[in-house]
Design an enzyme around this catalytic site. Structure first.
Site, PDB file in Angstrom:
ATOM      1  N   ASP A  37      32.770 -15.930  25.043  1.00  0.00           N
ATOM      2  CA  ASP A  37      31.765 -16.892  25.469  1.00  0.00           C
ATOM      3  C   ASP A  37      32.381 -18.279  25.687  1.00  0.00           C
ATOM      4  O   ASP A  37      33.358 -18.646  25.029  1.00  0.00           O
ATOM      5  CB  ASP A  37      30.672 -16.973  24.391  1.00  0.00           C
ATOM      6  CG  ASP A  37      29.400 -17.610  24.910  1.00  0.00           C
ATOM      7  OD1 ASP A  37      29.235 -17.728  26.137  1.00  0.00           O
ATOM      8  OD2 ASP A  37      28.563 -18.001  24.071  1.00  0.00           O
ATOM      9  N   GLY A  38      31.787 -19.035  26.606  1.00  0.00           N
ATOM     10  CA  GLY A  38      32.174 -20.423  26.773  1.00  0.00           C
ATOM     11  C   GLY A  38      32.951 -20.740  28.028  1.00  0.00           C
ATOM     12  O   GLY A  38      33.416 -21.879  28.194  1.00  0.00           O
ATOM     13  N   ARG A  41      31.106 -23.575  29.965  1.00  0.00           N
ATOM     14  CA  ARG A  41      31.136 -24.860  29.258  1.00  0.00           C
ATOM     15  C   ARG A  41      32.553 -25.446  29.221  1.00  0.00           C
ATOM     16  O   ARG A  41      32.736 -26.662  29.293  1.00  0.00           O
ATOM     17  CB  ARG A  41      30.583 -24.687  27.847  1.00  0.00           C
ATOM     18  CG  ARG A  41      29.059 -24.717  27.796  1.00  0.00           C
ATOM     19  CD  ARG A  41      28.547 -24.326  26.435  1.00  0.00           C
ATOM     20  NE  ARG A  41      28.654 -22.892  26.224  1.00  0.00           N
ATOM     21  CZ  ARG A  41      28.491 -22.307  25.050  1.00  0.00           C
ATOM     22  NH1 ARG A  41      28.230 -23.033  23.976  1.00  0.00           N
ATOM     23  NH2 ARG A  41      28.588 -21.002  24.933  1.00  0.00           N
ATOM     24  N   THR A  83      23.988  -7.079  31.044  1.00  0.00           N
ATOM     25  CA  THR A  83      22.919  -6.760  31.985  1.00  0.00           C
ATOM     26  C   THR A  83      22.150  -8.023  32.351  1.00  0.00           C
ATOM     27  O   THR A  83      21.659  -8.157  33.479  1.00  0.00           O
ATOM     28  CB  THR A  83      21.961  -5.723  31.370  1.00  0.00           C
ATOM     29  OG1 THR A  83      21.563  -6.153  30.056  1.00  0.00           O
ATOM     30  CG2 THR A  83      22.641  -4.361  31.245  1.00  0.00           C
ATOM     31  N   ASP A  84      22.067  -8.978  31.420  1.00  0.00           N
ATOM     32  CA  ASP A  84      21.370 -10.242  31.693  1.00  0.00           C
ATOM     33  C   ASP A  84      22.115 -11.109  32.711  1.00  0.00           C
ATOM     34  O   ASP A  84      21.496 -11.926  33.399  1.00  0.00           O
ATOM     35  CB  ASP A  84      21.183 -11.045  30.398  1.00  0.00           C
ATOM     36  CG  ASP A  84      20.243 -10.370  29.415  1.00  0.00           C
ATOM     37  OD1 ASP A  84      19.392  -9.573  29.860  1.00  0.00           O
ATOM     38  OD2 ASP A  84      20.366 -10.630  28.197  1.00  0.00           O
ATOM     39  N   ASN A  85      23.437 -10.933  32.788  1.00  0.00           N
ATOM     40  CA  ASN A  85      24.228 -11.763  33.699  1.00  0.00           C
ATOM     41  C   ASN A  85      23.880 -11.534  35.164  1.00  0.00           C
ATOM     42  O   ASN A  85      24.193 -12.376  36.026  1.00  0.00           O
ATOM     43  CB  ASN A  85      25.724 -11.506  33.509  1.00  0.00           C
ATOM     44  CG  ASN A  85      26.252 -12.024  32.188  1.00  0.00           C
ATOM     45  OD1 ASN A  85      27.256 -11.535  31.671  1.00  0.00           O
ATOM     46  ND2 ASN A  85      25.579 -13.019  31.608  1.00  0.00           N
ATOM     47  N   ARG A 212      25.294 -15.633  17.312  1.00  0.00           N
ATOM     48  CA  ARG A 212      24.370 -14.520  17.551  1.00  0.00           C
ATOM     49  C   ARG A 212      25.121 -13.435  18.312  1.00  0.00           C
ATOM     50  O   ARG A 212      26.143 -13.688  18.934  1.00  0.00           O
ATOM     51  CB  ARG A 212      23.147 -14.986  18.348  1.00  0.00           C
ATOM     52  CG  ARG A 212      23.474 -15.577  19.714  1.00  0.00           C
ATOM     53  CD  ARG A 212      22.201 -16.001  20.443  1.00  0.00           C
ATOM     54  NE  ARG A 212      22.494 -16.482  21.787  1.00  0.00           N
ATOM     55  CZ  ARG A 212      22.820 -17.720  22.107  1.00  0.00           C
ATOM     56  NH1 ARG A 212      22.907 -18.640  21.149  1.00  0.00           N
ATOM     57  NH2 ARG A 212      23.055 -18.074  23.351  1.00  0.00           N
ATOM     58  N   SER A 214      23.573 -11.410  20.723  1.00  0.00           N
ATOM     59  CA  SER A 214      23.034 -11.325  22.082  1.00  0.00           C
ATOM     60  C   SER A 214      22.944  -9.890  22.598  1.00  0.00           C
ATOM     61  O   SER A 214      23.037  -9.651  23.802  1.00  0.00           O
ATOM     62  CB  SER A 214      23.889 -12.174  23.052  1.00  0.00           C
ATOM     63  OG  SER A 214      23.889 -13.527  22.665  1.00  0.00           O
TER      64      SER A 214
END
Length: 257
Positions: A37-38, A41, A83-85, A212, A214
């Site tokens: 992740d990240g 950002r 899948t959310d991506n 988390r 996710s």
């Protein structure tokens, strides 16, 4: 690079060697899951685009797997695309899919790792499906780290797919729904997960400071240890990895007991 940065880099390398020197390889997790992740950002902080961040994150993967090889890790699961991506804007999603496809082909061409896809193939473009199939076939004989590439992956979707696979399997064998209901247990469902007979993750690392899962490997991580790191994935260093292993080795795993 100025003198201060050179000195800082030298100190970090010396510290990493010290941590590695005290690392007990018998206490190293055999299966590590990574929520990388990240990327976005990191890119924003450096004034770059999200696509640049994804490329930088992709370049970190081979280096990370090299560290895993050095420390006797046997299985690594990399969450590359959820899948959310797929809900992301097309101007980000399309290049991201291309970057991930390049990662798959690069891992297969490297020759050190065995590539296995975990996720729902039908969600992916046909070109990506082809790349994954070719990578699995080309690396099936390799006796190195098993690298699960989680692409088009969601934890709830995996469990739904496992149940669906179990039902189809029972139908093919002529097992009645009543008999199936009587025989369903944790082990049966586990055999139908994307990871099949693989060991569950001992350690899950998530970068970027988010604490988390996710939806990452919801079934398999029931007894996993978690390590949350503040560093964005493209900036993740060997010393950060070794700290995660040291932290894991210091814990007493009770498995609910």
């Amino acid at each position: 690079m100025n003198l201060r940065d050179k000195l800082r880099g030298l100190l970090v390398r010396l510290y990493a060697r010290r941590v590695e020197g005290h690392l007990d390889h018998a206490q190293v997790p055999k299966h590590i899951g990574v929520i990388m992740d990240g990327n976005r950002r990191w890119a924003k902080a450096s004034g770059s685009s999200a696509v640049h961040g994804h490329r930088a994150g992709a370049e970190k993967i081979e280096e990370f797997l090299g560290w895993c090889t050095e420390t006797d890790v046997e299985v690594v699961t990399l969450w590359l695309l959820s899948t959310d991506n797929f809900e992301r804007p097309q101007e980000e999603l399309v290049p991201l899919l291309g970057i991930i496809e390049d990662v798959v082909r690069t891992l297969a061409a490297d020759g050190r790792w065995r590539v296995h896809h975990v996720g729902t193939p039908d969600l992916l473009p046909s070109q990506m499906q082809t790349a994954l199939k070719e990578a699995e076939e080309a690396t099936a004989h390799i006796d190195g780290i098993l690298v699960n590439v989680a692409i088009g992956y969601g934890g709830r979707q995996e469990i739904a797919d496992a149940v669906r696979s179990m039902l189809h399997d029972a139908q093919d064998k002529g097992v009645s729904m009543e008999d199936l209901a009587e025989s369903v247990d944790v082990e049966m469902i586990g055999r139908h997960l994307y990871t099949g007979a693989q060991p569950d993750p001992d350690l899950v690392i998530r970068t970027s400071g988010e604490q988390r899962l996710s939806g990452f490997m919801l079934w398999q991580t029931a007894h996993s240890e978690y390590y949350f790191c503040e560093v964005f994935w493209p900036a993740f260093r060997k010393v950060d990895f070794l700290r995660a292993l040291r932290d894991y080795a210091a814990r007493h795993r009770r498995y609910g007991g």
